[in-house]
Every structure is written in C-alpha cells, then in structure tokens.
Design an enzyme around this catalytic site. Sequence first.
Site, PDB file in Angstrom:
ATOM      1  N   ILE A 163      50.964  47.597  29.730  1.00  0.00           N
ATOM      2  CA  ILE A 163      52.087  48.450  29.328  1.00  0.00           C
ATOM      3  C   ILE A 163      53.395  47.945  29.939  1.00  0.00           C
ATOM      4  O   ILE A 163      54.420  47.839  29.248  1.00  0.00           O
ATOM      5  CB  ILE A 163      51.814  49.922  29.722  1.00  0.00           C
ATOM      6  CG1 ILE A 163      50.571  50.433  28.983  1.00  0.00           C
ATOM      7  CG2 ILE A 163      53.019  50.802  29.415  1.00  0.00           C
ATOM      8  CD1 ILE A 163      50.042  51.769  29.469  1.00  0.00           C
ATOM      9  N   PRO A 171      48.887  51.841  38.246  1.00  0.00           N
ATOM     10  CA  PRO A 171      47.957  52.977  38.317  1.00  0.00           C
ATOM     11  C   PRO A 171      48.207  53.821  39.560  1.00  0.00           C
ATOM     12  O   PRO A 171      48.887  53.369  40.487  1.00  0.00           O
ATOM     13  CB  PRO A 171      46.586  52.302  38.396  1.00  0.00           C
ATOM     14  CG  PRO A 171      46.839  50.957  38.961  1.00  0.00           C
ATOM     15  CD  PRO A 171      48.240  50.558  38.593  1.00  0.00           C
ATOM     16  N   SER A 224      53.311  56.867  33.785  1.00  0.00           N
ATOM     17  CA  SER A 224      52.054  56.375  34.343  1.00  0.00           C
ATOM     18  C   SER A 224      51.179  57.514  34.885  1.00  0.00           C
ATOM     19  O   SER A 224      50.265  57.963  34.206  1.00  0.00           O
ATOM     20  CB  SER A 224      52.349  55.326  35.396  1.00  0.00           C
ATOM     21  OG  SER A 224      51.377  54.334  35.355  1.00  0.00           O
ATOM     22  N   ARG A 225      51.468  57.984  36.073  1.00  0.00           N
ATOM     23  CA  ARG A 225      50.767  59.141  36.637  1.00  0.00           C
ATOM     24  C   ARG A 225      51.770  59.903  37.493  1.00  0.00           C
ATOM     25  O   ARG A 225      52.573  59.300  38.226  1.00  0.00           O
ATOM     26  CB  ARG A 225      49.577  58.717  37.509  1.00  0.00           C
ATOM     27  CG  ARG A 225      48.344  58.278  36.742  1.00  0.00           C
ATOM     28  CD  ARG A 225      47.683  59.418  35.945  1.00  0.00           C
ATOM     29  NE  ARG A 225      46.519  58.983  35.200  1.00  0.00           N
ATOM     30  CZ  ARG A 225      46.527  58.618  33.915  1.00  0.00           C
ATOM     31  NH1 ARG A 225      47.655  58.641  33.235  1.00  0.00           N
ATOM     32  NH2 ARG A 225      45.408  58.261  33.309  1.00  0.00           N
ATOM     33  N   ASP A 254      56.835  61.623  31.528  1.00  0.00           N
ATOM     34  CA  ASP A 254      55.749  62.007  30.627  1.00  0.00           C
ATOM     35  C   ASP A 254      54.562  62.535  31.415  1.00  0.00           C
ATOM     36  O   ASP A 254      53.582  62.986  30.847  1.00  0.00           O
ATOM     37  CB  ASP A 254      55.309  60.793  29.786  1.00  0.00           C
ATOM     38  CG  ASP A 254      54.295  61.167  28.726  1.00  0.00           C
ATOM     39  OD1 ASP A 254      54.565  62.126  27.975  1.00  0.00           O
ATOM     40  OD2 ASP A 254      53.217  60.530  28.658  1.00  0.00           O
ATOM     41  N   GLU A 262      50.475  68.368  36.744  1.00  0.00           N
ATOM     42  CA  GLU A 262      50.460  68.597  35.296  1.00  0.00           C
ATOM     43  C   GLU A 262      49.198  69.293  34.795  1.00  0.00           C
ATOM     44  O   GLU A 262      49.225  69.946  33.752  1.00  0.00           O
ATOM     45  CB  GLU A 262      50.652  67.287  34.543  1.00  0.00           C
ATOM     46  CG  GLU A 262      49.469  66.330  34.636  1.00  0.00           C
ATOM     47  CD  GLU A 262      49.682  65.060  33.785  1.00  0.00           C
ATOM     48  OE1 GLU A 262      50.759  64.459  33.878  1.00  0.00           O
ATOM     49  OE2 GLU A 262      48.744  64.694  33.049  1.00  0.00           O
ATOM     50  N   HIS A 276      52.629  64.442  28.646  1.00  0.00           N
ATOM     51  CA  HIS A 276      51.605  63.382  28.636  1.00  0.00           C
ATOM     52  C   HIS A 276      51.256  62.986  27.200  1.00  0.00           C
ATOM     53  O   HIS A 276      50.087  62.957  26.810  1.00  0.00           O
ATOM     54  CB  HIS A 276      50.356  63.831  29.399  1.00  0.00           C
ATOM     55  CG  HIS A 276      49.611  62.678  30.014  1.00  0.00           C
ATOM     56  ND1 HIS A 276      49.140  62.678  31.299  1.00  0.00           N
ATOM     57  CD2 HIS A 276      49.266  61.462  29.510  1.00  0.00           C
ATOM     58  CE1 HIS A 276      48.524  61.531  31.553  1.00  0.00           C
ATOM     59  NE2 HIS A 276      48.594  60.767  30.477  1.00  0.00           N
TER      60      HIS A 276
END
Length: 327
Positions: free
Chosen positions: A154, A202, A229-230, A254, A259, A291
């Site tokens: 990505i 990650p 990503s996270r 996102d 979340e 997300h």
Amino acid sequence: MKVAFFDTKPYDHIWFDILAREYGYEFKYFDSRLSKETAMLAGGCEAVCVFVNDDVSAPVIERLQESAVKVIALRCSGYNNVDLAAAKNKMSVVRVPSYSPTAVAEHAVALLLSVNRKTHRAYSRTRDHNFAINGLMGFDLRDKTAGVVGTGQIGLLFAEIAKGLGMRVLAYDIKPQPGSGLEYVDLDKLFSLSDVISLHCPLTEDTRHLINDHRITQMKDGAVIINTSRGALINTQALLSGLLSEKIGAAGLDVYEEEEHYFFEDKSNEVIQDDELARLLSLPNVLVTSHQAFFTKEAMQAIAMVTLENLHAFAQGKPLKNEIKAR
Ligand code: NAD
C-alpha cells in the site's frame, strides 16, 4: 466444511455466497463479533471467518478449540487482533495478505485531497446554500513533501500516486524496498521534513503510538497526518493536542484506536460516549471514515476468493500459503 462467519454485514454475503456454492461449503452468518460470549456460536463448525475487530485473544481461542474449530480464516490482512501464540498447536490461522492495495492507497489519497482542500466542508456548505469559501483555503500538493511510513504494497502505491501529484516522497521502512527508487530516510528526518505524513506500516509492539507527543513536536507546522493503517499507530490524545494547538494542520483518519466500539455500526441514534472520538469529529480539519479504505468491488471479490482458497487448502490438507504463525 461448515464455517461460522462473524461480524457479518449484508455486503459480505455477495461474493461469499457465490463462492460457497461453488466450493460446496456452508456459511453460518452471524451479525455479532467473535468474543468470549459469542465463540460458542461456532459449535459444529470446523472454521471461523473473522474480520479486523473480532476478538481472537487467548480465551476466545480456548473456547473455539472446545468447539472443535480447526482453522481461523481472517478476511483481512492485518492480524494484530489475533493471539498467534495462543493459537499455536491448537488451530491454523490464515489471512488474505493482499486484496486491493490500490483501494487503500487511493482512499488515503482521497482523505489527503479532502482534508487539504476541505471538500467535506464545502459539500455541507453548498447543500445548505452557503456559497462562502472563507476558511476553505488549502495548499498546492505539487512540490510539497510526502513522508510514507511503511513501504509495503500500500505504501508503495501511495508513494507512486503522490509522485504523480508532483510531490517529493520520503520513505521509512524497517526493510526498505530495493529498487523502489524511493528516498529512504530515518524517522527523525521524515517527521521534520514532511508536509504530509501517511502511515502504511502494520500495528506491532514497535509501531504502537508511533505518532506521539515527541513525533508531533518534530513535525513541520501545519503538517497533515493520514492514517489508513491501524488506529493505535497514533496516540489519540497526542493527536488531539497537536490539532488543538494547530501544530497539526489536518488529519484524515480511516482507523481509530478505539474503533471497535463504533466503526462499521450505525450509532446515529446514540450519544457518543468516547470523548476523544467526539472531539475529533467536532474539529473542522479532521475527516474520519469508518475503516472503509478497503471497500471496493475488486477488494471484496478478492477477499472472498482468497478466503475460500485458504479454507479449501486447509480442508484438502494442502500447504497453507497464507498461514500466519507466532514467531
Ligand atoms: P505490507 O506487509 O505489504 O507492508 C507493510 C510494510 O510495513 C512492510 O514493508 C514492512 O517492512 C513495514 N514495516 C513493518 N514494521 C515497520 C516499522 N516498525 N516501521 C516502518 N515500517 C514497518 O502491508 P500492506 O498490505 O501495505 O498494508 C499495510 C497496513 O495497512 C496493514 O498492516 C493494515 O494494518 C493496513 N490496512 C488497512 C486497510 C483499511 O481498510 N484501512 C486495509 C488493508 C490494510
């Protein structure tokens, strides 16, 4: 094979139903997320299929084992929600390492273009017949610097699009991509020189709260942060302080640290109890999406295809090319 499919939404069924018929598998769809309380729903199933916010911690794995589950199929690439050490010698864990990196990279760019040119605010204004442009000024991206953290599938695509927009790209990765033509620098340099910072690594022990008070102090005034990503790559409190002091110019998110309590669900009739999320949503220079970066037709089809291939390989005792194991 019978598969218990957790955290399911109507859009998940489309491709899985078609392929399940082809493979002769039975999918039992559950709206609820996998957790200690719901694990028993997998009774009678050899496999469970889970997504990003399902709880696949040690106690849940123990309960799945009691129900004779033999394989956990993640229908996503990130696996920070799975206790791989607990799964070791109990059940296999497979994932979809890649479904549409393009989808995520393009969404990151969409967030960047929106928060910079404030199209999310312009949309509400003009619908309300407010045609004033005061407060909507952005900056040219051409000749500005994008810092890309994580140059896997990505991150590389994001870098390519950023270059296409005429941006200079700086990159950081613990394993730089040979032959990528990217200018790799250390994190100090990336944070201090970038006008835009986009996260594509990650979530690991090393990257948790990668964006914190210290990193924000290093950033250029008015820099833009994009995170597809996270959520826990960013310390939300530090992000909020940076936004409130106007050190950070804007954020396109996102993903969000907490979340799992909100994303993918319609909470429009409820009061948001999470003060940090509520504060982020109140800021005009923050755009939160739920997300959805992966959510394209191409990605959904690929997710279903690879998940079914993973399950089929397991059922036939073939090598699991997408297996993930504890190190
Ligand atoms: P990838 O494995 O291809 O690339 C990850 C890169 O991060 C690798 O090059 C790796 O070396 C690098 N990396 C690992 N640890 C690092 C560290 N400490 N510092 C810097 N770089 C580090 O993964 P990808 O397919 O590009 O996906 C990236 C992330 O995007 C995933 O981990 C996942 O969390 C997220 N993701 C989000 C969505 C979404 O819908 N929002 C969808 C898919 C993936």
